[in-house]
Design a protein around this motif. Structure first.
Motif, short mmCIF file in Angstrom:
data_model
loop_
_atom_site.label_atom_id
_atom_site.label_comp_id
_atom_site.label_asym_id
_atom_site.label_seq_id
_atom_site.Cartn_x
_atom_site.Cartn_y
_atom_site.Cartn_z
N ASP A 194 35.44 64.66 29.60
CA ASP A 194 35.73 63.94 30.85
C ASP A 194 34.57 64.06 31.84
N TYR A 195 34.02 65.27 31.91
CA TYR A 195 32.89 65.49 32.82
C TYR A 195 31.70 64.60 32.44
N TYR A 251 31.64 61.87 30.79
CA TYR A 251 32.00 60.49 31.07
C TYR A 251 31.81 60.20 32.57
N ALA A 252 32.33 61.10 33.40
CA ALA A 252 32.19 60.93 34.85
C ALA A 252 30.72 60.95 35.27
N HIS A 269 45.67 64.00 30.50
CA HIS A 269 44.77 65.02 29.97
C HIS A 269 45.24 66.42 30.36
N ASP A 300 41.85 58.34 28.39
CA ASP A 300 40.51 57.74 28.49
C ASP A 300 40.59 56.26 28.86
N TYR A 329 41.46 55.86 32.55
CA TYR A 329 40.28 56.20 33.34
C TYR A 329 39.30 55.03 33.33
N THR A 362 32.93 57.42 41.63
CA THR A 362 32.33 58.18 40.52
C THR A 362 32.04 59.62 40.95
N THR A 368 35.37 61.45 40.70
CA THR A 368 35.79 61.79 39.33
C THR A 368 34.95 62.96 38.78
N LEU A 369 33.69 63.01 39.20
CA LEU A 369 32.84 64.12 38.78
C LEU A 369 33.36 65.44 39.37
N SER A 384 36.55 66.41 37.53
CA SER A 384 36.42 66.92 36.16
C SER A 384 35.84 68.33 36.16
N GLU A 385 34.92 68.61 37.08
CA GLU A 385 34.42 69.99 37.19
C GLU A 385 35.54 70.94 37.61
#
Lengths: 319, 319
Positions: free
Chosen positions: A110-111, A113-114, B80, B110, B113, B133, B136-137, B140-141
């Motif tokens: 996911d990371y 992808y982001a 997820h 996915d 997303y 974006t 989302t980064l 995800s982190e």
């Protein structure tokens, strides 16, 4: 000389890949590096760079930075694929999920992808953004379609083509189209590279599916498709040609529960006997030729020669 | 009257959610509908719509279509999350993974997303794309950080805040900021709504974490955090206040292997005894007040009243 020029581009891409992977979470970098620096061919960013330079040979450093988004996107799908397929290996090494578990592998996917989408957004080009998001949508639908059709032994050639378009050709096509846009191509030129990428991607995946049976090189996870119950073009063609007895046996082999290792050779022989490999090779070659034809009318420079070289290289690779 | 107006907006959002979910793969729609129409509060698209209308009450239909991208994004993370947490239930129903398996759940996540990003790209607004974006980064982190720190019982309040910012507040903040941009807000106004969303999101998650212990409503998966070894604010506060014996016992309970159901009440009593719930409630309230204060100086209209109403509603909810 062309090989040397390609190597130069690959070095710059490699550098960009190392420089822009920079999560604040060290663990994310560790897993990302494992999947990103595992001997990938860098085909996707390479195509973006060359397609841009075909029109603007002196494009800036931003190009390399942008091109790697396609490698991140590709790596993200590999991580999720390996979880979905319960893969043990990837490119001859332990799969990431085998080292860090499914949970972390899903989330680092996911990371990545982001991260890819973030790099794309930094181009501030709505057209490029639409191509990339449309491509990821096509790809994610393709993954679901493939999952739903595992062990479906009556797959048609058309359905197989839809799957490989979605899982491989769509992204390679996007790499080429985005490269063309970054290089300032006209709409007509851009369309040509989009189609070039599509045909190249289709042949790339057919060859990949052939190598899953035929590769003699190490570092290729031989028989992975077979063990996962993925019906690929050699099988589809062989089933069409085979006698009733051969059909029955090949289908049996493909539907066997684990472990299937020992039956791989038998299946391979049945496919060979029924011309599955030969016919799939011919199909790949027909796409290769279509890809090359599409380049007619585009600028005649070293970058076009590089595209032709890459096309041949991908056709003749052994792993 | 305000409730009526909010209901009207929610109906339009619901309609958009139904209309724009349109994969060509029926199975994807089936799984997506299951997670999307499972009694979610629609807080995220609602905030986008209201923040836009705060500045431009008569914005077009595109607004609703855009707002739902945040619900898709949220749904993707839920799918997820449930795989990563091996969750059995979600909102009182079987988790999607429990019905369709982890593989399909990962891939439909996915898809959702990708669908969210596709909707975002259709706005053709680079600024909005960068916000989404980047968000989302961050998210995800945050998911990876949370996974790495499961069962870490010496979590600080600061680290907890970083996690809840990443997993909840960043997205709610983005919903508000993007809404403001779509409504044509000035940079200063936009910044205010970004901050409003951040504080609202922080308090929202603290209350969620409180309800995981205290909810008396059905449809809430009580004790999920506890069973998954997630250390939340009530625990962090209780550990700070507790005697050595209480600390030791609470840590023991949190680190027990499955099944933990029977020890949930004991842990709850220890947290209660050591003021963990009370202090976390006060913290949530302080963020609520900060959120409300941030709205000072913004247009005084019904949409502002709606934002205040939603803030109070989220504070006082029981599930």
């Amino acid at each position: 000389m062309i090989v040397e020029e390609i190597k130069k581009e690959l070095l710059l891409i490699e550098e960009a890949l190392k420089n822009f992977l920079s999560s604040q979470v060290p663990f994310i970098n560790q897993v990302s590096e494992y999947i990103l620096f595992a001997g990938g061919k860098r085909i996707r960013p390479l195509l973006t760079v060359i397609c841009a330079k075909l029109f603007s040979p002196s494009v800036s450093e931003v190009l390399y930075r942008s091109s790697i988004l396609f490698e991140y996107l590709h790596a993200a799908t590999l991580l999720h694929d390996d979880v979905v397929d319960s893969a043990e290996f990837r490119r001859g090494r332990k799969a990431a999920r085998n080292l860090w578990g499914n949970q972390a592998t899903i989330l680092v996917g996911d990371y990545l992808y982001a991260k890819a989408l973030k790099l794309a957004s930094e181009l501030r080009n709505p057209e490029i953004m639409e191509i990339i998001t449309e491509t990821t949508l096509i790809m994610s639908e393709g993954e679901v379609l493939q999952l739903l059709n595992l062990y479906q032994t009556n797959l048609s050639e058309e359905f197989y083509e839809e799957i490989i378009f979605r899982k491989t050709a769509a992204l390679i096509s996007a790499c080429c189209e985005v490269g063309a846009i970054l290089g300032g191509a006209s709409n007509k030129e851009r369309e040509k590279l989009k189609i070039f990428g599509k045909y190249l991607g289709l042949s790339f995946q057919i060859i990949d599916d052939l190598l899953d049976y035929l590769s003699t090189e190490t570092g290729k996870d031989l028989g992975r498709d077979f063990k996962e119950g993925k019906i690929t073009l050699p099988v589809i063609y062989a089933l069409k040609q085979a006698s009733e007895a051969d059909q029955k046996r090949l289908l049996e082999l493909l539907n066997l529960p684990e472990p299937k290792e020992e039956f791989f050779e038998e299946a391979k022989n049945l496919i060979e006997k029924n011309q599955g490999f030969k016919l799939a090779q011919e199909k790949a070659l027909s796409y290769i030729n279509k890809a090359k034809d599409t380049l007619n009318g585009l600028p005649e420079n070293i970058y076009k020669q590089m595209l032709l070289f890459i096309t041949d290289y991908l056709t003749n690779r052994k792993k």
